[in-house]
Design a protein around this motif. Structure first.
Motif, PDB file in Angstrom:
ATOM      1  N   VAL A  77     -33.580  -8.712  -3.456  1.00 31.86           N
ATOM      2  CA  VAL A  77     -33.298  -8.159  -2.121  1.00 31.86           C
ATOM      3  C   VAL A  77     -32.428  -9.112  -1.321  1.00 31.86           C
ATOM      4  CG1 VAL A  77     -34.324  -7.510   0.080  1.00 31.86           C
ATOM      5  CG2 VAL A  77     -35.318  -6.675  -2.028  1.00 31.86           C
ATOM      6  N   GLY A  91     -30.510 -11.396  -2.509  1.00 29.32           N
ATOM      7  CA  GLY A  91     -29.266 -11.704  -3.211  1.00 29.32           C
ATOM      8  C   GLY A  91     -29.127 -13.180  -3.515  1.00 29.32           C
ATOM      9  N   GLY A  93     -31.380  -1.411   8.654  1.00 27.23           N
ATOM     10  CA  GLY A  93     -30.080  -1.698   9.244  1.00 27.23           C
ATOM     11  C   GLY A  93     -29.424  -2.871   8.569  1.00 27.23           C
ATOM     12  N   TYR A  94     -28.089  -2.934   8.654  1.00 25.12           N
ATOM     13  CA  TYR A  94     -27.357  -3.985   7.951  1.00 25.12           C
ATOM     14  C   TYR A  94     -27.350  -5.262   8.767  1.00 25.12           C
ATOM     15  CZ  TYR A  94     -25.788  -0.518   4.692  1.00 25.12           C
ATOM     16  OH  TYR A  94     -25.770   0.433   3.731  1.00 25.12           O
ATOM     17  N   PRO A  95     -27.428  -6.396   8.115  1.00 21.62           N
ATOM     18  CA  PRO A  95     -27.268  -7.663   8.837  1.00 21.62           C
ATOM     19  C   PRO A  95     -25.891  -7.724   9.474  1.00 21.62           C
ATOM     20  CG  PRO A  95     -27.895  -8.025   6.539  1.00 21.62           C
ATOM     21  CD  PRO A  95     -27.610  -6.580   6.687  1.00 21.62           C
ATOM     22  N   TYR A 138     -34.315  -6.844   7.990  1.00 26.19           N
ATOM     23  CA  TYR A 138     -33.553  -5.700   7.503  1.00 26.19           C
ATOM     24  C   TYR A 138     -34.227  -4.930   6.374  1.00 26.19           C
ATOM     25  CZ  TYR A 138     -30.233  -8.479  10.057  1.00 26.19           C
ATOM     26  OH  TYR A 138     -29.630  -9.205  11.034  1.00 26.19           O
ATOM     27  N   PHE A 180     -28.649 -10.066 -11.498  1.00 28.27           N
ATOM     28  CA  PHE A 180     -27.455  -9.774 -10.690  1.00 28.27           C
ATOM     29  C   PHE A 180     -26.321  -9.311 -11.590  1.00 28.27           C
ATOM     30  CE2 PHE A 180     -29.872 -13.087  -8.500  1.00 28.27           C
ATOM     31  CZ  PHE A 180     -30.124 -12.442  -7.316  1.00 28.27           C
ATOM     32  N   GLU A 198     -21.868  -5.174  -9.508  1.00 29.05           N
ATOM     33  CA  GLU A 198     -22.117  -4.207  -8.438  1.00 29.05           C
ATOM     34  C   GLU A 198     -23.107  -4.756  -7.405  1.00 29.05           C
ATOM     35  OE1 GLU A 198     -21.488  -0.525  -6.542  1.00 29.05           O
ATOM     36  OE2 GLU A 198     -20.416  -1.574  -8.132  1.00 29.05           O
ATOM     37  N   GLU A 199     -24.080  -5.536  -7.863  1.00 24.33           N
ATOM     38  CA  GLU A 199     -25.076  -6.108  -6.965  1.00 24.33           C
ATOM     39  C   GLU A 199     -25.054  -7.621  -7.157  1.00 24.33           C
ATOM     40  OE1 GLU A 199     -28.792  -4.088  -7.759  1.00 24.33           O
ATOM     41  OE2 GLU A 199     -28.114  -2.260  -6.779  1.00 24.33           O
ATOM     42  N   PRO A 200     -24.014  -8.289  -6.648  1.00 21.36           N
ATOM     43  CA  PRO A 200     -23.835  -9.703  -6.960  1.00 21.36           C
ATOM     44  C   PRO A 200     -24.712 -10.622  -6.115  1.00 21.36           C
ATOM     45  CG  PRO A 200     -22.095  -8.970  -5.522  1.00 21.36           C
ATOM     46  CD  PRO A 200     -22.968  -7.771  -5.770  1.00 21.36           C
ATOM     47  N   VAL A 201     -24.751 -11.875  -6.528  1.00 20.92           N
ATOM     48  CA  VAL A 201     -25.408 -12.907  -5.735  1.00 20.92           C
ATOM     49  C   VAL A 201     -24.774 -12.919  -4.351  1.00 20.92           C
ATOM     50  CG1 VAL A 201     -25.718 -15.403  -5.522  1.00 20.92           C
ATOM     51  CG2 VAL A 201     -25.978 -14.295  -7.740  1.00 20.92           C
ATOM     52  N   GLY A 202     -25.603 -13.029  -3.322  1.00 20.14           N
ATOM     53  CA  GLY A 202     -25.058 -13.119  -1.972  1.00 20.14           C
ATOM     54  C   GLY A 202     -25.105 -11.823  -1.205  1.00 20.14           C
ATOM     55  N   GLU A 203     -25.474 -10.732  -1.876  1.00 22.04           N
ATOM     56  CA  GLU A 203     -25.547  -9.464  -1.158  1.00 22.04           C
ATOM     57  C   GLU A 203     -26.971  -8.937  -1.160  1.00 22.04           C
ATOM     58  OE1 GLU A 203     -22.946  -6.168  -2.197  1.00 22.04           O
ATOM     59  OE2 GLU A 203     -21.249  -7.513  -1.815  1.00 22.04           O
ATOM     60  N   MET A 204     -27.402  -8.464   0.012  1.00 23.56           N
ATOM     61  CA  MET A 204     -28.727  -7.848   0.073  1.00 23.56           C
ATOM     62  C   MET A 204     -28.671  -6.485  -0.606  1.00 23.56           C
ATOM     63  SD  MET A 204     -30.298  -8.609   3.826  1.00 23.56           S
ATOM     64  CE  MET A 204     -31.903  -7.926   3.395  1.00 23.56           C
ATOM     65  N   THR A 205     -29.765  -6.111  -1.274  1.00 21.64           N
ATOM     66  CA  THR A 205     -29.769  -4.785  -1.904  1.00 21.64           C
ATOM     67  C   THR A 205     -30.707  -3.814  -1.204  1.00 21.64           C
ATOM     68  OG1 THR A 205     -31.471  -5.447  -3.451  1.00 21.64           O
ATOM     69  CG2 THR A 205     -29.190  -5.687  -4.177  1.00 21.64           C
ATOM     70  N   ASP A 206     -31.381  -4.273  -0.168  1.00 25.77           N
ATOM     71  CA  ASP A 206     -32.215  -3.325   0.579  1.00 25.77           C
ATOM     72  C   ASP A 206     -32.033  -3.591   2.063  1.00 25.77           C
ATOM     73  OD1 ASP A 206     -34.147  -1.425   1.304  1.00 25.77           O
ATOM     74  OD2 ASP A 206     -35.694  -2.986   1.414  1.00 25.77           O
ATOM     75  N   THR A 207     -31.489  -2.625   2.764  1.00 27.60           N
ATOM     76  CA  THR A 207     -31.244  -2.797   4.199  1.00 27.60           C
ATOM     77  C   THR A 207     -31.689  -1.541   4.930  1.00 27.60           C
ATOM     78  OG1 THR A 207     -29.013  -2.042   3.769  1.00 27.60           O
ATOM     79  CG2 THR A 207     -29.313  -4.415   4.011  1.00 27.60           C
ATOM     80  N   THR A 208     -32.864  -1.070   4.589  1.00 29.85           N
ATOM     81  CA  THR A 208     -33.383   0.164   5.194  1.00 29.85           C
ATOM     82  C   THR A 208     -33.477   0.056   6.711  1.00 29.85           C
ATOM     83  OG1 THR A 208     -34.632   0.513   3.180  1.00 29.85           O
ATOM     84  CG2 THR A 208     -35.290   1.822   5.066  1.00 29.85           C
TER      85      THR A 208
END
Lengths: 202, 479, 76
Positions: B235, B237, C60-62, B309, C45, C48-58
């Motif tokens: 989550v 990352g 709202g986005y940071p 988030y 990782f 498409e879902e790389p290191v450094g990106e959140m994969t759950d932002t229910t």
């Protein structure tokens, strides 16, 4: 290589479980199997076994333990709950009912501490009738209610009238113990492990 | 690695097509497992609440045999362990195994049969307990028939998971997968061994508590840890801080944890060496627990702001923190001098709920919040309700654990004071037991929010998930 | 002095178990299982879902969702 690694992994996983099983149940099982019933311990009678089944059915074990601890670990001794229990006390217990909660008191020697059948019957009908402040549930389905009549009248029919105080029973009724209640009390009264233990290896 | 399942639009990224493949193929069985788990969660919560109120009002529902405390309590325990927890674990394992092996779920038919048998077993078992046909052994109350159904169901689940693992496309076996694989091997073996009809007397007590503690070792804790090891890095990352520590954590966990059980019988009529061995193992649990705690903490450091988030992250991080707390508490509780006070009291009940609820159930909630949108291709409707769910259950369980811990400790002190009548130790717990019931109500309300959200999710009410165009094609492909 | 049966079994199990564990450990060292421990942490990782990106932002986005560059230095 990948597959050897997976097999080594599964082997390790099985080994850890097996080790725990061997150490905590298998080896003590062998050690305890040599235990003989203590000379003072009597096998349960048929009625007591029926009562024991009711004890299990109603889940008494969730609030009452049946194990007394030695001096220096808890105060069971100073409360007069009886000598520390030993494996030889449980030889006839199947399933075991050692218990791990004391929401209510320990029952290992309840038959010696409270030998009155009347007391137990009243207490099962409504615990607050004998023990004010108790949070034990009542077991009214082990009893029948009947029209008020002299005790003699019921005794002639072979029925056991329970002397429940008036404020705890329905007006104009008497409380009669069913066979189940009598069996359960017989079991409770059999919980008497006051016979001596010869210095047994533990 | 050449993709033999290439999906149009994903030629550039074979892993992507694998992920779609695994999510799509696990969708139906995992939804079946989760839905039945949620039903058992509701059933279990209601039983728990009835049992709790029975302490406050012992005459309430006092003339219904099926609802006497001694039957409702095991009904609560068994429906949450074998219903909610086990079916939730099954869903998590199926989904996570397929994902981590980058392959589709194999032998899906076994999973459906497993779900049916499992539900049938728990239903039969719980009804039997309420009807007075308990076997009378804590954690093993179910009658033989129900136990047979559950044992068969767990074997089928394990077979499917191992088959999926066998078809893996990855070289590295991720740490979550170690816990899952160990768990699906351990659980059926443990369950069958503990149910063998050979034991009686104190030997049976030893087997009983070896089993009851081990179901946490082999089933509940690995699931919570597998979830934490996957969802926290995934989550936020960021890869797990130290992969080496997780290796150490796993093997010390496997080695020490399943020696713990007999600490439930400290002071009891068992060989002293046996109890001592369990106490030592309980203290050694500090090793795996500290490695896990350090690892998760260092992974999270600098990323705590992300809790804002992600619902998954909130629940799983809450769970992981409580894992540390409950394990420390457990090790200390096993020490003789401390156990002398807390043994036989409600303190143990508080400990159990800190483990099974604050750690495990919260982790599974987090997992479900992550997994469900990827299975239904639907976003969670009303994120604000997820916040309600989180805060209600978090506050509820905190109140629960505090009231039981404090109340149980005082109960123990009173019990160990021979100048006080035993009844004092009952009276002193009454306000704490009332606080526990209130906590239970708060938790139930939280669960109702969760169940409503879950229902909307199943019904696909709300917002469709924004998915890249290849997602649709993947669905067609997987049919 | 006679050794109790339980003790004999315990010792036998300990020796056999220890030998197997030792064997497994030697195998692991020989086949270099402990080399390159960190790669495993990256298998979850991908592009498409790389290191450094959140994969759950229910929720709202940071505001700033920039992957921290220094984290990628360990990448293999």
């Amino acid at each position: 290589m990948m597959f050897i690694r997976a097999y080594v992994f599964f082997l390790g996983v099985l080994a850890t479980l097996f080790l725990g099983w061997a150490a905590l149940t298998f080896i003590p099982g062998i050690q305890i199997k040599e235990v003989k019933p203590l000379p003072g311990l009597k096998p349960y009678t048929e009625q007591e076994l029926r009562g024991r089944a009711i004890y299990i059915r109603e889940g008494c074990v969730y609030c009452h333990s049946q194990q007394t601890r030695p001096d220096g670990f808890g105060v069971d001794q100073r409360r007069g709950w009886g000598r520390p229990s030993v494996p030889g006390d449980y030889v006839y217990d199947r399933p075991h009912l050692l218990g791990t909660m004391r929401t209510g008191p320990d029952l290992f020697n309840i038959g010696a501490r409270q030998p009155s059948e009347d007391w137990h019957l009243i207490h099962l009908y409504n615990p607050r009738a004998t023990s004010p402040g108790s949070i034990m549930p009542p077991y009214p389905w082990l009893f029948e209610e009947a029209e008020e009549a002299p005790e003699e009248f019921y005794r002639m029919q072979g029925k056991r009238v329970v002397p429940v105080p008036e404020q705890f029973r329905p007006e104009g009724k008497v409380v009669i113990a069913t066979q189940e209640a009598l069996d359960l009390v017989a079991y409770l009264l059999s919980l008497n492990h006051t016979y001596p233990v010869k210095a047994e290896k533990r | 690695m050449k993709s033999d399942h290439s999906i149009p639009g994903t030629e550039e990224a074979p892993e992507l097509s694998y992920r779609i493949l695994s999510d799509t193929s696990s969708s139906a069985p995992v939804i079946v497992f989760f839905t039945s788990a949620v039903v058992w969660l509701l059933v279990g919560t209601v039983f728990g609440l009835i049992a709790s109120f029975k302490f406050n009002f012992p005459d309430w529902l006092g003339n219904i045999p099926a609802l006497t405390f001694g039957r409702v309590r095991p009904a609560h325990l068994n429906s949450v362990i074998y219903g909610w927890a086990s079916l939730g674990i099954a869903g998590l394992y199926v989904w996570l195994t397929a994902r981590l092996c980058q392959t589709e779920v194999h032998w899906r038919r076994l999973l459906y049969i497993s779900a049916i048998l499992w539900n049938a077993g728990v239903l039969y078992g719980v009804v039997s307990i309420l009807g007075g046909h308990s076997q009378g052994i804590e954690w093993l109350e179910f009658p033989k028939g129900a136990q047979t159904l559950i044992a068969m169901a767990s074997v089928l689940l394990s077979l499917s998971i191992l088959r999926t693992f066998y078809g893996r496309r990855v070289k590295h076996i991720y740490v979550s997968l170690w816990y899952i694989l160990a768990s699906v091997i351990w659980f059926p073996i443990l369950y069958v061994i503990a149910n063998l009809p050979f034991y009686s007397g104190v030997t049976q007590a030893a087997v009983n508590w070896w089993y009851a503690h081990n179901i946490l070792t082999v089933w509940v804790t690995p699931a919570g840890l597998a979830a934490a090891y996957y969802f926290i890095p995934k989550v936020i990352g960021r890869p797990i801080h130290s992969y080496y520590l997780s290796l150490l954590g796993f093997w010390s966990f496997a080695l020490f944890y399943n020696w713990n059980g007999i600490h439930h019988l400290i002071g009891g009529p068992l060989p002293t060496w046996l109890i001592s061995v369990s106490i030592v193992a309980s203290v050694l649990m500090f090793i795996p627990v500290i490695t896990v705690a350090i690892n998760h903490h260092l992974t999270m450091v600098g990323h705590f702001g992300k809790l804002r988030y992600s619902p998954t992250l909130r629940f799983v991080v809450f769970g992981a923190m409580c894992y540390t707390a409950v394990s420390f508490q457990g090790s200390i509780q096993a020490l003789r001098s401390f156990n002398e006070i807390t043994h036989f009291t409600h303190y143990t009940v508080g400990h159990a709920h800190l483990g099974l609820y604050a750690f495990f159930t919260m982790s599974i909630f987090g997992a479900i919040y992550y997994i469900m949108p990827r299975l239904t291709k639907w976003e969670w409707p009303y994120p604000v309700l997820i916040k309600f769910h989180f805060w209600l259950v978090a506050l509820g369980i905190t109140l629960y654990v505090i009231s039981m811990t404090v109340g149980g400790f005082i109960q123990g002190l009173y019990m160990n004071d021979p100048s006080r009548p035993f009844m004092d130790s009952v009276q002193v717990t009454k306000p704490y037991l009332m606080a526990r019931s209130i906590a239970g109500v708060v938790i139930l309300i939280g669960h109702l929010f969760f169940i409503y959200l879950f229902y909307l999710m199943i019904k696909r009410k709300g917002v469709k998930r924004l998915t890249p165009p290849w997602y649709e094609k993947a669905e067609e492909y997987a049919r | 002095m006679t050794i109790p049966l339980a003790g004999v079994i315990l010792i036998a199990v300990a020796i056999i178990g220890g030998a197997i564990a030792m064997g497994a450990f030697i195998w692991a060292i020989r086949t270099k299982q402990f080399k390159d421990l960190n790669t495993g942490a990256y298998v979850i990782f991908d592009k498409e879902e790389p290191v450094g990106e959140m994969t759950d932002t229910t929720f709202g986005y940071p505001e700033k969702n920039n992957p921290k560059k220094e984290e990628n230095k360990n990448e293999v």
